[in-house]
Design an enzyme around this catalytic site. Sequence first.
Site, PDB file in Angstrom:
ATOM      1  CD  GLU A 167      -4.646  -8.112   1.819  1.00 54.12           C
ATOM      2  OE1 GLU A 167      -5.410  -7.375   2.400  1.00 54.12           O
ATOM      3  OE2 GLU A 167      -3.217  -7.746   1.863  1.00 54.12           O
TER       4      GLU A 167
ATOM      5  CD  GLU B 258      -2.837  -1.648   2.290  1.00 52.60           C
ATOM      6  OE1 GLU B 258      -2.865  -0.363   3.304  1.00 52.60           O
ATOM      7  OE2 GLU B 258      -3.153  -2.555   2.469  1.00 52.60           O
TER       8      GLU B 258
HETATM    9  O1  G3I Z   1      -3.199  -7.869  18.777  1.00 46.54           O
HETATM   10  C1  G3I Z   1      -4.053  -6.905  19.465  1.00 46.54           C
HETATM   11  C2  G3I Z   1      -4.727  -7.693  20.748  1.00 46.54           C
HETATM   12  O2  G3I Z   1      -3.678  -7.657  21.786  1.00 46.54           O
HETATM   13  C3  G3I Z   1      -5.697  -6.442  21.555  1.00 46.54           C
HETATM   14  O3  G3I Z   1      -6.330  -6.875  22.596  1.00 46.54           O
HETATM   15  C4  G3I Z   1      -6.881  -6.030  20.358  1.00 46.54           C
HETATM   16  C5  G3I Z   1      -7.484  -5.114  20.903  1.00 46.54           C
HETATM   17  O4  G3I Z   1      -8.530  -4.750  19.910  1.00 46.54           O
HETATM   18  O5  G3I Z   1      -6.182  -5.587  19.231  1.00 46.54           O
HETATM   19  C6  G3I Z   1      -5.391  -6.482  18.699  1.00 46.54           C
HETATM   20  O6  G3I Z   1      -4.649  -6.151  17.391  1.00 46.54           O
HETATM   21  C7  G3I Z   1      -5.816  -5.968  16.333  1.00 46.54           C
HETATM   22  C8  G3I Z   1      -4.711  -6.724  15.164  1.00 46.54           C
HETATM   23  O7  G3I Z   1      -5.650  -6.850  13.789  1.00 46.54           O
HETATM   24  C9  G3I Z   1      -4.730  -8.301  15.783  1.00 46.54           C
HETATM   25  O8  G3I Z   1      -5.882  -8.983  15.874  1.00 46.54           O
HETATM   26  C10 G3I Z   1      -5.741  -4.405  15.650  1.00 46.54           C
HETATM   27  O9  G3I Z   1      -6.466  -3.756  16.842  1.00 46.54           O
HETATM   28  C11 G3I Z   1      -6.586  -4.539  14.318  1.00 46.54           C
HETATM   29  O10 G3I Z   1      -6.350  -3.066  14.012  1.00 46.54           O
HETATM   30  C12 G3I Z   1      -5.724  -5.171  13.567  1.00 46.54           C
HETATM   31  O11 G3I Z   1      -6.544  -5.386  12.325  1.00 46.54           O
HETATM   32  C13 G3I Z   1      -5.953  -5.902  11.255  1.00 46.54           C
HETATM   33  C14 G3I Z   1      -5.745  -4.876  10.035  1.00 46.54           C
HETATM   34  O12 G3I Z   1      -5.105  -5.461   8.954  1.00 46.54           O
HETATM   35  C15 G3I Z   1      -4.925  -3.718  10.661  1.00 46.54           C
HETATM   36  O13 G3I Z   1      -4.595  -2.831   9.699  1.00 46.54           O
HETATM   37  C16 G3I Z   1      -6.671  -6.967  10.475  1.00 46.54           C
HETATM   38  O14 G3I Z   1      -6.768  -7.978  11.591  1.00 46.54           O
HETATM   39  C17 G3I Z   1      -6.085  -7.526   9.275  1.00 46.54           C
HETATM   40  O15 G3I Z   1      -7.034  -8.445   8.571  1.00 46.54           O
HETATM   41  C18 G3I Z   1      -5.853  -6.326   8.540  1.00 46.54           C
HETATM   42  O16 G3I Z   1      -5.320  -6.881   7.279  1.00 46.54           O
HETATM   43  C19 G3I Z   1      -4.887  -5.931   6.228  1.00 46.54           C
HETATM   44  C20 G3I Z   1      -3.766  -6.376   5.651  1.00 46.54           C
HETATM   45  O17 G3I Z   1      -2.804  -6.503   6.332  1.00 46.54           O
HETATM   46  C21 G3I Z   1      -3.301  -5.378   4.497  1.00 46.54           C
HETATM   47  N1  G3I Z   1      -4.272  -5.136   3.324  1.00 46.54           N
HETATM   48  C22 G3I Z   1      -5.523  -4.468   3.940  1.00 46.54           C
HETATM   49  C23 G3I Z   1      -5.987  -5.738   5.215  1.00 46.54           C
HETATM   50  C24 G3I Z   1      -7.259  -5.090   6.083  1.00 46.54           C
HETATM   51  O18 G3I Z   1      -6.964  -3.746   6.721  1.00 46.54           O
END
Ligand code: G3I
Length: 378
Positions: free
Chosen positions: A269, A164
């Site tokens: 994705e 990105e």
């Molecule tokens: O690990 C912490 C956990 O300790 C905490 O308790 C919890 C509280 O909300 O958050 C957890 O982290 C989260 C992480 O995913 C792991 O689950 C983050 O808040 C959350 O924002 C994060 O979201 C991920 C997102 O990328 C972040 O931008 C999504 O799972 C993931 O599917 C998404 O994937 C991205 C690709 O990497 C790149 N392309 C876009 C795609 C969608 O955004």
Amino acid sequence: MPKFPLLSLLSALLVAVLAACAGTNVASNAPATPGAPSLAEVYADNFYIGAAVNARQISGRDTAGLRLLASDFSSITPENVMKWEEIQPGPDTYTWELADGYVELGERLDMWIIGHTLVWHSQLPAYVRETTDPDQLRAYMEDHIRTVAGRYAGRIDGWDVLNEALNEDGSYRESVFYKVLGEQYIVDAFRLAAEAAPNTQLYYNDYNLNNPQKRQGVLRLVKLLQDNGVRIDGVGMQGHYNLNGPPIAEVEASIDAYAGTGVNVMITELDLTTLPNPWDLDGADVNQDFENSPEMNPYPDGLPDSVSTKIADRYADLFDLFLRKDEAVTRVTLWGINDAQTWLNNWPIRGRTNYPLLFDRESRPKEAYDRLLTLKDN
Ligand code: G3I
């Protein structure tokens, strides 16, 4: 020798137990539906069928998800465990357990293993995000790429080196990397990855790459690398789509354009959001808090058959395109195994019930899965 023998042993035992229970040979992609071919088998001659896996699946806690992974997929991508903030939270601090477990899971299941992602402006630890000195940032990037890509050299098959880096109009995103280092960071990232992992494919990955303006930005980025004699093997079109768009013709035009540069094309994705979003509503204030809005969460207790069929139709239309383009398309990865794990249950609105993938919340095949199993028969 696995870095964390206990985690590796537990995960290996689980995979073996799943295989015994399912009466399947986990490496053979035996079907999720006994008697039917698996998804990976049906498309084995066309492209890899991948899935993003999360920490619960990597650590063996999601047994239903792991059973589907073994039965129906031939490639894996780490949804979060290899991102910079997860794997190197401090300049001198690496946390390898889940990343090692992920690679060991992929090797045990004989998967095409993807690394996601070396350089990305999001999920970046503060020590990197707040760096203003070019030499310091260049040193952070070099250390990160050489250490992470080097650790899995010969084990990871393809890296999302850069994620990105473009705006919707095709210009460079004003990330900390671009602001501090200019476009040279792009060349350096791919050069460092190629030096650290010479036998690993190297990809640029981004969303909305069907967008004609953004397509021009990708072509410019690929040309920048090729003109500098730096290897890029593929472009990843993320595929976060919906039931009504983007137009198949736009996706096809981008596949053709990227393939025309000589690189592979991957759908990296794929998911199809089935819920309305604030920006879909005329005049909606996208900053308004829509949590707990029934209008934005219309199917909390299950999906109407009509919508299940619409999802199946849309997946069929997309896979028809990917089959027509299977000379260029080498992988189609779903951004998750089942609807219970999808990021779309919490983005852009938290706490919704979305239905974007091929298996439902109980890891049962959906109408869309059945449709894809028989698509090539038509
Ligand atoms: O690990 C912490 C956990 O300790 C905490 O308790 C919890 C509280 O909300 O958050 C957890 O982290 C989260 C992480 O995913 C792991 O689950 C983050 O808040 C959350 O924002 C994060 O979201 C991920 C997102 O990328 C972040 O931008 C999504 O799972 C993931 O599917 C998404 O994937 C991205 C690709 O990497 C790149 N392309 C876009 C795609 C969608 O955004």
